[in-house]
Design an enzyme around this catalytic site. Structure first.
Site, PDB file in Angstrom:
ATOM      1  N   ASN A   1       1.860  -2.998  14.024  1.00  0.00           N
ATOM      2  CA  ASN A   1       3.275  -2.839  14.520  1.00  0.00           C
ATOM      3  C   ASN A   1       3.559  -1.189  14.649  1.00  0.00           C
ATOM      4  O   ASN A   1       2.513  -0.422  14.793  1.00  0.00           O
ATOM      5  CB  ASN A   1       4.235  -3.045  13.448  1.00  0.00           C
ATOM      6  CG  ASN A   1       5.494  -3.677  14.224  1.00  0.00           C
ATOM      7  OD1 ASN A   1       6.145  -3.117  14.880  1.00  0.00           O
ATOM      8  ND2 ASN A   1       5.821  -4.914  13.460  1.00  0.00           N
TER       9      ASN A   1
ATOM     10  N   HIS B   1     -10.478  15.902   1.206  1.00  0.00           N
ATOM     11  CA  HIS B   1     -10.681  17.674   1.063  1.00  0.00           C
ATOM     12  C   HIS B   1     -11.112  17.906  -0.293  1.00  0.00           C
ATOM     13  O   HIS B   1     -10.812  17.167  -1.290  1.00  0.00           O
ATOM     14  CB  HIS B   1      -9.372  18.464   1.405  1.00  0.00           C
ATOM     15  CG  HIS B   1      -8.876  18.053   2.720  1.00  0.00           C
ATOM     16  ND1 HIS B   1      -9.335  18.874   3.837  1.00  0.00           N
ATOM     17  CD2 HIS B   1      -7.955  17.256   3.275  1.00  0.00           C
ATOM     18  CE1 HIS B   1      -8.626  18.234   4.867  1.00  0.00           C
ATOM     19  NE2 HIS B   1      -7.849  17.143   4.678  1.00  0.00           N
TER      20      HIS B   1
ATOM     21  N   ALA C   1       5.462  -3.619   1.073  1.00  0.00           N
ATOM     22  CA  ALA C   1       6.066  -2.184   1.709  1.00  0.00           C
ATOM     23  C   ALA C   1       6.118  -1.307   0.959  1.00  0.00           C
ATOM     24  O   ALA C   1       6.305  -1.078  -0.146  1.00  0.00           O
ATOM     25  CB  ALA C   1       7.387  -2.689   2.193  1.00  0.00           C
TER      26      ALA C   1
ATOM     27  N   ARG D   1      -7.325   2.153  -4.326  1.00  0.00           N
ATOM     28  CA  ARG D   1      -8.452   1.543  -4.671  1.00  0.00           C
ATOM     29  C   ARG D   1      -8.663   0.392  -4.315  1.00  0.00           C
ATOM     30  O   ARG D   1      -7.741  -0.282  -3.548  1.00  0.00           O
ATOM     31  CB  ARG D   1      -8.339   1.417  -6.477  1.00  0.00           C
ATOM     32  CG  ARG D   1      -8.375   2.791  -7.132  1.00  0.00           C
ATOM     33  CD  ARG D   1      -8.219   2.653  -8.972  1.00  0.00           C
ATOM     34  NE  ARG D   1      -8.390   3.739  -9.525  1.00  0.00           N
ATOM     35  CZ  ARG D   1      -7.537   4.355  -9.765  1.00  0.00           C
ATOM     36  NH1 ARG D   1      -6.180   4.120  -9.464  1.00  0.00           N
ATOM     37  NH2 ARG D   1      -7.306   5.722 -10.420  1.00  0.00           N
TER      38      ARG D   1
ATOM     39  N   ARG E   1      -0.304 -10.437  -8.637  1.00  0.00           N
ATOM     40  CA  ARG E   1      -0.639 -11.786  -8.802  1.00  0.00           C
ATOM     41  C   ARG E   1      -1.411 -12.336  -7.863  1.00  0.00           C
ATOM     42  O   ARG E   1      -1.972 -11.701  -6.988  1.00  0.00           O
ATOM     43  CB  ARG E   1       0.624 -12.968  -8.666  1.00  0.00           C
ATOM     44  CG  ARG E   1       1.345 -12.923  -7.410  1.00  0.00           C
ATOM     45  CD  ARG E   1       2.611 -13.707  -7.541  1.00  0.00           C
ATOM     46  NE  ARG E   1       3.225 -13.756  -5.928  1.00  0.00           N
ATOM     47  CZ  ARG E   1       2.823 -14.677  -5.265  1.00  0.00           C
ATOM     48  NH1 ARG E   1       1.755 -15.510  -5.349  1.00  0.00           N
ATOM     49  NH2 ARG E   1       3.555 -14.809  -4.047  1.00  0.00           N
TER      50      ARG E   1
END
Length: 204
Positions: free
Chosen positions: A83, A113, A159, A165, A182
């Site tokens: 999008n 960095h 969102a 990770r 979940r």
């Protein structure tokens, strides 16, 4: 390929140089064409991405405005959808699986960095680590994916999440940093999908 570009490609610490800057300028010129195409000129946008990206799968679609660093490090799978206002910092490879949905304002950031070495950070040293997103995963609006992260297949990322990770298959994750909330049902094997839908599935 010059020394710094070679170091970047190997995932080593490198310094920006004129060769890399020129590669980015070449990319941005093509993105000017992509982002400047008329609203109904999907043909031009598809032609630009086919040339620019390392892979542009059948049925894939990217909405303008789109930005990336080099383009050639991006692999966009079949029927993937990106999008508006996404930014892919593809200093390392970014692999997007088939049928992935990426919400507006997403940022996929491969650059790193120095953290403890303040002198080297001041000098501009950096390196990059690849990002991979498994098939049929949905990233919600304004999701940020950090360097070196792999996200499994059939995953939903809420969102605004910041993913630092790896995330396994078949889960919903959200937050900053993102954590698994979940599990979701595992997808039915495509060989049995039609029979399953009619209640006549059998497993051998």
């Amino acid at each position: 390929m010059g020394e710094q570009a070679d170091r970047l490609a190997r995932g080593e610490w490198y310094l920006d140089d004129e060769e890399l800057r020129q590669h980015r300028l070449d990319c941005w010129r093509q993105l000017d064409c992509f982002n400047g195409a008329a609203a109904d000129d999907a043909t031009t946008r598809a032609q630009v991405l086919t040339k620019l990206l390392g892979e542009f799968g059948d049925g894939a679609f990217v909405m303008p405005r789109f930005q990336c660093s080099y383009g050639y490090n991006i692999r966009l799978g079949a029927n993937a959808f990106v999008n508006a206002n996404a930014f892919f910092m593809d200093d390392a490879t970014i692999t997007i699986g088939a049928h992935v949905r990426i919400g507006p304002g997403a940022q996929l950031m491969t650059a790193l960095h120095p953290v403890d070495d303040h002198r080297r950070r001041r000098e501009g040293w950096e390196r990059a680590a690849p990002i991979a997103i498994g098939e049929n995963t949905w990233l919600g609006a304004s999701v940020t994916i950090g360097a070196g992260v792999s996200i499994g297949r059939n995953v939903v990322i809420g969102a605004g999440s910041v993913v630092l990770r790896d995330i396994p298959d078949h889960v919903v994750a959200a937050g900053s940093p993102a954590a698994v909330i979940r599990s979701t049902p595992e997808e039915v094997d495509s060989r049995h999908a039609d029979a399953y839908a009619t209640g006549t599935s059998s497993r051998d």
